[in-house]
Scaffold this motif. Structure first.
Motif, PDB file in Angstrom:
ATOM      1  N   MET A   1       0.850  -1.190   0.000  1.00  0.00           N
ATOM      2  CA  MET A   1       0.000   0.000   0.000  1.00  0.00           C
ATOM      3  C   MET A   1       0.883   1.235   0.000  1.00  0.00           C
ATOM      4  SD  MET A   1      -3.388   0.817   0.377  1.00  0.00           S
ATOM      5  CE  MET A   1      -4.213   2.419   0.448  1.00  0.00           C
ATOM      6  N   VAL A   2       0.634   2.120  -0.959  1.00  0.00           N
ATOM      7  CA  VAL A   2       1.373   3.377  -1.058  1.00  0.00           C
ATOM      8  C   VAL A   2       0.374   4.522  -0.926  1.00  0.00           C
ATOM      9  CG1 VAL A   2       2.870   4.813  -2.500  1.00  0.00           C
ATOM     10  CG2 VAL A   2       3.133   2.317  -2.520  1.00  0.00           C
ATOM     11  N   PHE A   3       0.607   5.397   0.059  1.00  0.00           N
ATOM     12  CA  PHE A   3      -0.331   6.462   0.390  1.00  0.00           C
ATOM     13  C   PHE A   3       0.074   7.793  -0.252  1.00  0.00           C
ATOM     14  CE2 PHE A   3      -0.363   3.353   3.803  1.00  0.00           C
ATOM     15  CZ  PHE A   3      -1.710   3.132   4.019  1.00  0.00           C
ATOM     16  N   GLN A   4      -0.790   8.785  -0.107  1.00  0.00           N
ATOM     17  CA  GLN A   4      -0.496  10.115  -0.638  1.00  0.00           C
ATOM     18  C   GLN A   4       0.736  10.724   0.028  1.00  0.00           C
ATOM     19  OE1 GLN A   4      -3.828  12.874  -0.676  1.00  0.00           O
ATOM     20  NE2 GLN A   4      -5.295  11.186  -0.729  1.00  0.00           N
ATOM     21  N   ASN A   5       0.841  10.544   1.340  1.00  0.00           N
ATOM     22  CA  ASN A   5       1.822  11.297   2.110  1.00  0.00           C
ATOM     23  C   ASN A   5       2.972  10.447   2.649  1.00  0.00           C
ATOM     24  OD1 ASN A   5       0.501  13.879   1.868  1.00  0.00           O
ATOM     25  ND2 ASN A   5      -1.074  13.098   3.236  1.00  0.00           N
TER      26      ASN A   5
ATOM     27  N   ASP B   1       7.435  -8.426  -0.700  1.00  0.00           N
ATOM     28  CA  ASP B   1       7.094  -9.377  -1.778  1.00  0.00           C
ATOM     29  C   ASP B   1       5.583  -9.492  -1.970  1.00  0.00           C
ATOM     30  OD1 ASP B   1       9.825  -9.900  -2.072  1.00  0.00           O
ATOM     31  OD2 ASP B   1       9.759 -11.540  -0.619  1.00  0.00           O
ATOM     32  N   PRO B   2       4.912  -8.360  -2.208  1.00  0.00           N
ATOM     33  CA  PRO B   2       3.445  -8.377  -2.266  1.00  0.00           C
ATOM     34  C   PRO B   2       2.914  -9.098  -3.503  1.00  0.00           C
ATOM     35  CG  PRO B   2       4.276  -6.252  -2.989  1.00  0.00           C
ATOM     36  CD  PRO B   2       5.463  -7.014  -2.477  1.00  0.00           C
ATOM     37  N   ILE B   3       1.710  -9.639  -3.365  1.00  0.00           N
ATOM     38  CA  ILE B   3       1.038 -10.257  -4.505  1.00  0.00           C
ATOM     39  C   ILE B   3       0.288  -9.209  -5.318  1.00  0.00           C
ATOM     40  CG2 ILE B   3       0.825 -12.537  -3.444  1.00  0.00           C
ATOM     41  CD1 ILE B   3      -2.063 -11.798  -2.697  1.00  0.00           C
ATOM     42  N   ALA B   4       0.053  -8.036  -4.714  1.00  0.00           N
ATOM     43  CA  ALA B   4      -0.624  -6.927  -5.400  1.00  0.00           C
ATOM     44  C   ALA B   4      -0.199  -5.629  -4.727  1.00  0.00           C
ATOM     45  CB  ALA B   4      -2.138  -7.094  -5.335  1.00  0.00           C
ATOM     46  N   MET B   5      -0.317  -4.528  -5.476  1.00  0.00           N
ATOM     47  CA  MET B   5       0.017  -3.206  -4.949  1.00  0.00           C
ATOM     48  C   MET B   5      -1.186  -2.282  -5.092  1.00  0.00           C
ATOM     49  SD  MET B   5       3.327  -2.741  -3.911  1.00  0.00           S
ATOM     50  CE  MET B   5       3.929  -1.120  -4.401  1.00  0.00           C
ATOM     51  N   LEU B   6      -1.466  -1.534  -4.025  1.00  0.00           N
ATOM     52  CA  LEU B   6      -2.523  -0.527  -4.024  1.00  0.00           C
ATOM     53  C   LEU B   6      -1.873   0.846  -3.902  1.00  0.00           C
ATOM     54  CD1 LEU B   6      -4.935  -2.207  -1.418  1.00  0.00           C
ATOM     55  CD2 LEU B   6      -4.893  -2.553  -3.908  1.00  0.00           C
ATOM     56  N   PHE B   7      -2.286   1.779  -4.747  1.00  0.00           N
ATOM     57  CA  PHE B   7      -1.751   3.142  -4.721  1.00  0.00           C
ATOM     58  C   PHE B   7      -2.905   4.114  -4.518  1.00  0.00           C
ATOM     59  CE2 PHE B   7       1.259   0.682  -7.179  1.00  0.00           C
ATOM     60  CZ  PHE B   7       2.507   1.193  -6.840  1.00  0.00           C
ATOM     61  N   ASP B   8      -2.842   4.911  -3.457  1.00  0.00           N
ATOM     62  CA  ASP B   8      -3.900   5.875  -3.167  1.00  0.00           C
ATOM     63  C   ASP B   8      -3.401   7.284  -3.493  1.00  0.00           C
ATOM     64  OD1 ASP B   8      -6.137   7.181  -2.320  1.00  0.00           O
ATOM     65  OD2 ASP B   8      -5.741   6.940  -0.175  1.00  0.00           O
ATOM     66  N   GLU B   9      -3.671   7.730  -4.712  1.00  0.00           N
ATOM     67  CA  GLU B   9      -3.238   9.049  -5.201  1.00  0.00           C
ATOM     68  C   GLU B   9      -1.768   9.315  -4.866  1.00  0.00           C
ATOM     69  OE1 GLU B   9      -5.943  12.287  -5.160  1.00  0.00           O
ATOM     70  OE2 GLU B   9      -7.625  11.061  -4.518  1.00  0.00           O
ATOM     71  N   PRO B  10      -0.859   8.485  -5.371  1.00  0.00           N
ATOM     72  CA  PRO B  10       0.539   8.550  -4.947  1.00  0.00           C
ATOM     73  C   PRO B  10       1.288   9.800  -5.373  1.00  0.00           C
ATOM     74  CG  PRO B  10       0.302   7.055  -6.799  1.00  0.00           C
ATOM     75  CD  PRO B  10      -1.086   7.411  -6.361  1.00  0.00           C
ATOM     76  N   THR B  11       0.727  10.565  -6.317  1.00  0.00           N
ATOM     77  CA  THR B  11       1.427  11.769  -6.774  1.00  0.00           C
ATOM     78  C   THR B  11       0.728  13.061  -6.371  1.00  0.00           C
ATOM     79  OG1 THR B  11       0.272  11.721  -8.917  1.00  0.00           O
ATOM     80  CG2 THR B  11       2.392  10.564  -8.777  1.00  0.00           C
ATOM     81  N   SER B  12      -0.393  12.979  -5.645  1.00  0.00           N
ATOM     82  CA  SER B  12      -1.194  14.190  -5.390  1.00  0.00           C
ATOM     83  C   SER B  12      -0.518  15.169  -4.437  1.00  0.00           C
ATOM     84  CB  SER B  12      -2.580  13.804  -4.848  1.00  0.00           C
ATOM     85  OG  SER B  12      -2.462  13.176  -3.590  1.00  0.00           O
ATOM     86  N   ALA B  13       0.428  14.681  -3.605  1.00  0.00           N
ATOM     87  CA  ALA B  13       1.103  15.571  -2.662  1.00  0.00           C
ATOM     88  C   ALA B  13       2.435  16.087  -3.209  1.00  0.00           C
ATOM     89  CB  ALA B  13       1.341  14.842  -1.341  1.00  0.00           C
ATOM     90  N   LEU B  14       2.730  15.794  -4.477  1.00  0.00           N
ATOM     91  CA  LEU B  14       4.039  16.129  -5.042  1.00  0.00           C
ATOM     92  C   LEU B  14       3.989  17.387  -5.893  1.00  0.00           C
ATOM     93  CD1 LEU B  14       5.196  12.596  -6.261  1.00  0.00           C
ATOM     94  CD2 LEU B  14       5.680  13.695  -4.072  1.00  0.00           C
ATOM     95  N   ASP B  15       5.119  18.112  -5.920  1.00  0.00           N
ATOM     96  CA  ASP B  15       5.277  19.197  -6.876  1.00  0.00           C
ATOM     97  C   ASP B  15       5.283  18.614  -8.279  1.00  0.00           C
ATOM     98  OD1 ASP B  15       5.475  21.072  -4.855  1.00  0.00           O
ATOM     99  OD2 ASP B  15       7.662  20.881  -4.715  1.00  0.00           O
TER     100      ASP B  15
END
Length: 242
Positions: free
Chosen positions: A81-85, A154-168
Motif C-alpha cells: 500500500m502506497v499512500f499520498q503522504n 514481496d506483495p502479490i498486489a500493490m494498491l496506490f492511493d493518489e501517490p502523486t497528489s502531494a508532489l510538486d
C-alpha cells in the motif's frame, strides 16, 4: 486476484460506497478515477481492510478481507500500500524504513533485509540515499522509498492511493516512471489517480466512480475513445484540459 462483490459502506447516515463490484486479474493494472468525494480512496482502502465495509464481500487471492477468521495483519503484509503522504518513519534512515517490516513481520535476518532493501533502492534509483533520513529527501524521492518499502514485503498486489497528489509537478514523473516499470514487470495494481497520462500508458482497465458508485468499468481504449456516460465525459473534459 482481487474480487469485490456488492460493496456498500456508510459513515453514520452517509453512504460513501454504493453496491460496488469489480475484479482485478493477476498482472492487471486497474486505474480508479473520479471527482473528489466519489469514494475511490475509500474503495481501495477496503481492499486491504484499512476501512471496514458493512455490506458485500472482498476476496484477495481467495482470502475474505471481511471474514471473521481472517488474519488482517497477515493479509496486509501480502498487499503493498502506497499512500499520498509517504508515511515513512522520520526518525530512522531510508534503508531502515525498508528493513523494518521485513525484520518484524517476515522474520528475515538483518543481512537479508539489508540486501533486499538496497536492491530495491537501486531499483527506484535511490541507492545513494540509503543512509539519509526521509526529511533530507524530496517528496518524489520519499514516495519512491515508500514504493520500495512496499515491494520489500514481496506483495502479490500493490494498491496506490493518489501517490502523486502531494508532489510538486516536477516530481510526479519520477514516481510514475517507477510505477510504469512495475506494471511492465507484471505487478497486479489498483491505482487511484488523476494522472490520465499514466492511465493511457499502462492501465488495462479504468474504473470511473461518482457519488460512491462505479459508473464505468471498461478497457483503457473504451474509456478514452468511445462514448461514456455524461458524468465521465464531464470529468474527462475537465481533467484533460490541464
Amino acid at each position: 486476484m482481487i474480487n469485490l462483490k456488492k460493496i456498500s459502506k456508510w459513515y453514520g447516515d452517509f453512504q460513501v460506497l454504493d453496491d460496488c463490484s469489480t475484479q482485478v486479474e493477476k498482472g492487471e493494472v486497474v486505474v480508479v478515477c473520479g471527482p473528489s468525494g466519489s469514494g475511490k480512496s475509500t474503495l481501495i482502502k477496503c481492499v486491504n481492510g484499512l476501512e471496514p465495509f458493512q455490506q458485500g464481500e472482498i476476496t484477495v487471492d481467495g482470502v475474505s478481507v471481511g471474514g471473521k477468521d481472517t488474519n488482517l495483519s497477515q493479509l496486509r503484509s501480502r498487499i503493498g500500500m502506497v499512500f499520498q503522504n509517504f508515511e515513512l518513519f522520520p526518525h530512522i534512515s531510508v534503508v531502515d524504513n525498508i528493513k523494518l517490516a521485513q525484520l518484524k513481520v517476515l522474520g528475515r535476518s538483518d543481512d537479508e533485509a539489508h540486501k533486499n532493501a538496497m536492491r530495491l533502492l537501486d531499483r527506484v534509483g535511490l541507492a545513494d540515499q540509503a543512509d539519509k533520513h526521509p526529511a533530507q529527501l524530496s517528496g518524489g524521492q520519499q514516495q519512491r522509498v515508500a514504493i520500495a518499502r512496499a515491494l520489500a514485503m514481496d506483495p502479490i498486489a500493490m494498491l496506490f492511493d493518489e501517490p502523486t497528489s502531494a508532489l510538486d509537478p516536477e516530481m510526479i514523473n519520477e514516481v510514475l516512471d517507477v510505477m510504469v516499470e512495475l506494471a511492465k514487470d507484471g505487478m497486479t495494481m489498483m491505482v487511484v489517480t488523476h494522472e490520465m497520462g499514466f492511465a493511457r500508458r499502462v492501465a488495462n482497465r479504468v474504473i470511473f466512480m461518482d457519488e460512491g458508485r462505479i459508473e464505468e468499468d471498461c478497457t483503457r481504449e473504451e474509456f478514452f475513445n468511445t462514448t461514456r456516460g455524461e458524468r465521465a465525459q464531464i470529468f474527462l473534459s475537465k481533467i484533460l484540459e490541464h
